[in-house]
Design a protein around this motif. Structure first.
Motif, PDB file in Angstrom:
ATOM      1  N   PRO A  51      65.657 142.097  68.071  1.00  0.00           N
ATOM      2  CA  PRO A  51      66.264 140.774  67.906  1.00  0.00           C
ATOM      3  C   PRO A  51      65.558 139.986  66.801  1.00  0.00           C
ATOM      4  N   GLY A  52      66.311 139.334  65.939  1.00  0.00           N
ATOM      5  CA  GLY A  52      65.712 138.519  64.897  1.00  0.00           C
ATOM      6  C   GLY A  52      65.237 139.306  63.692  1.00  0.00           C
ATOM      7  N   ARG A  53      65.669 140.532  63.521  1.00  0.00           N
ATOM      8  CA  ARG A  53      65.360 141.378  62.357  1.00  0.00           C
ATOM      9  C   ARG A  53      63.941 141.938  62.411  1.00  0.00           C
ATOM     10  N   ALA A  54      63.849 143.242  62.408  1.00  0.00           N
ATOM     11  CA  ALA A  54      62.548 143.926  62.454  1.00  0.00           C
ATOM     12  C   ALA A  54      61.793 143.730  61.150  1.00  0.00           C
ATOM     13  N   GLY A  55      60.477 143.535  61.270  1.00  0.00           N
ATOM     14  CA  GLY A  55      59.599 143.396  60.109  1.00  0.00           C
ATOM     15  C   GLY A  55      58.431 144.360  60.201  1.00  0.00           C
ATOM     16  N   GLY A  56      57.206 143.812  60.084  1.00  0.00           N
ATOM     17  CA  GLY A  56      56.007 144.633  60.081  1.00  0.00           C
ATOM     18  C   GLY A  56      55.838 145.447  61.352  1.00  0.00           C
ATOM     19  N   LEU A  57      55.194 146.619  61.208  1.00  0.00           N
ATOM     20  CA  LEU A  57      54.994 147.554  62.319  1.00  0.00           C
ATOM     21  C   LEU A  57      53.513 147.850  62.521  1.00  0.00           C
ATOM     22  N   GLY A  58      53.164 148.227  63.741  1.00  0.00           N
ATOM     23  CA  GLY A  58      51.817 148.697  64.046  1.00  0.00           C
ATOM     24  C   GLY A  58      51.771 149.229  65.463  1.00  0.00           C
ATOM     25  N   TRP A  59      50.639 149.823  65.838  1.00  0.00           N
ATOM     26  CA  TRP A  59      50.500 150.415  67.170  1.00  0.00           C
ATOM     27  C   TRP A  59      49.193 149.970  67.812  1.00  0.00           C
ATOM     28  N   LEU A  60      49.278 149.669  69.095  1.00  0.00           N
ATOM     29  CA  LEU A  60      48.089 149.343  69.878  1.00  0.00           C
ATOM     30  C   LEU A  60      47.289 150.621  70.153  1.00  0.00           C
ATOM     31  N   PRO A  61      46.022 150.485  70.562  1.00  0.00           N
ATOM     32  CA  PRO A  61      45.211 151.683  70.831  1.00  0.00           C
ATOM     33  C   PRO A  61      45.816 152.625  71.859  1.00  0.00           C
TER      34      PRO A  61
END
Length: 323
Positions: free
Chosen positions: A51-61
């Motif tokens: 929702p609201g357009r996907a942007g930056g990505l990352g992953w938790l430990p």
């Protein structure tokens, strides 16, 4: 002889935020709000719509994915059962769309935002007119802890974007896209960011002084720059470089810069010296050096970065070049 990337995937709106995770390429589509995964063969898989357009990505430990909601003003977390829940709130921080994000090994996330409605401005004015005094609005980088609690804000920057972490984890390197420069921020023990330091300027000091000048020299320079922004002219120019995405080179010291003004990825040493260029077919918004051998340069390219127009065109591509 020019080094030229080849097209690996196409048919996207605005592919961005290239990441290498679990042996595959991941990226967002800023126009359609989707996150994609590509194994290197066949078509890219659509992982989720945000929702609201996907942007930056990352992953938790623990492996759960974080993804920015650009227009939602927050960061979502994808739970193991497939639920998308709010992880961090930037609604009282961001003055424009939330943008790129870096998640460090401790699970802290560093999130930038435009600082204003950049695309609305560009629909009415040439990009160079942003530099008429007082210049573009600035925006801070927000820092959140593992649980999504706000730790602090950096000093404001000119469109903070394209984050990298140094190998020792002590410094955040960021593209200031509208500042036409790369800036480093020391990371304090609590994860917050110290005072910014120059990493490398990507525009000549004379041109920067002229384009930001409050008087007649500035008005003339901004008008000339607007003429030079025409695609047929811009693609033949080598300056300035507007850094969008950043990627460490194989040497771990120099960086590759996605030039949002032109179809190229630019290899840059600390201090701003250009070491080389790889030509892409369109303006380049994100780059990454990764792959199974760690030597593939990936580039996300677009005919336009305006999400409304891009969603209609679906001309976004992923391009590759073997370093």
């Amino acid at each position: 002889m020019k080094r030229t990337a080849s097209i690996a995937l196409d048919g996207f709106g605005v592919p961005e935020s290239l990441r290498w995770h679990d042996g595959a390429l991941w990226f967002s589509d800023l126009a359609h709000g989707t996150v994609h995964r590509w194994s290197g063969t066949g078509k890219a898989e659509t992982v989720i719509e945000v929702p609201g357009r996907a942007g930056g990505l990352g992953w938790l430990p623990d492996g759960r994915m974080l993804v920015v909601s650009m227009d939602g003003g927050c960061v979502y977390r994808l739970e193991n059962d497939g639920d998308l829940v709010e992880h961090a709130d930037l609604r009282d921080i961001a003055e424009g769309p939330v943008n790129d994000m870096l998640v460090d090994p401790a699970g802290r996330c560093y999130v930038g935002n435009f600082g204003f409605d950049y695309h609305a401005f560009n629909r009415e004015h040439p990009n160079s007119m942003l530099y008429a005094p007082p210049g573009p609005p600035k925006a801070p980088i927000a820092v959140f802890d593992l649980e999504g609690r706000l730790l602090g804000l950096s000093e404001p920057a000119l469109f903070p974007n394209g984050f990298l972490l140094t190998a020792d984890g002590t410094t955040l390197v960021a593209a200031e896209t509208l500042g036409l420069r790369i800036t480093s921020f020391p990371i304090k023990e609590d994860g917050t960011l110290g005072s910014p330091q120059p990493w490398g300027s990507l525009v000549s000091p004379l041109l920067w002084r002229l384009v930001t000048h409050p008087g007649l020299p500035g008005r003339i320079t901004r008008r000339i720059s607007a003429l030079l922004d025409h695609p047929a002219i811009a693609k033949r120019s080598s300056s300035p470089i507007a850094p969008d995405g950043l990627a460490w080179d194989c040497d771990g010291q120099s960086v590759w810069v996605a030039n949002a003004l032109r179809g190229e990825c630019v290899h840059v040493a600390r201090g701003g010296r250009v070491l080389g260029r790889v030509v892409t077919s369109q303006h380049t918004l994100s780059c990454l050096v990764a792959g199974d051998d760690g030597r593939t340069l990936f580039a996300a390219t677009v005919p336009t970065d305006d999400p409304i127009d891009a969603a209609k065109l679906d001309g976004g591509r992923i391009e590759i070049f073997q370093l």
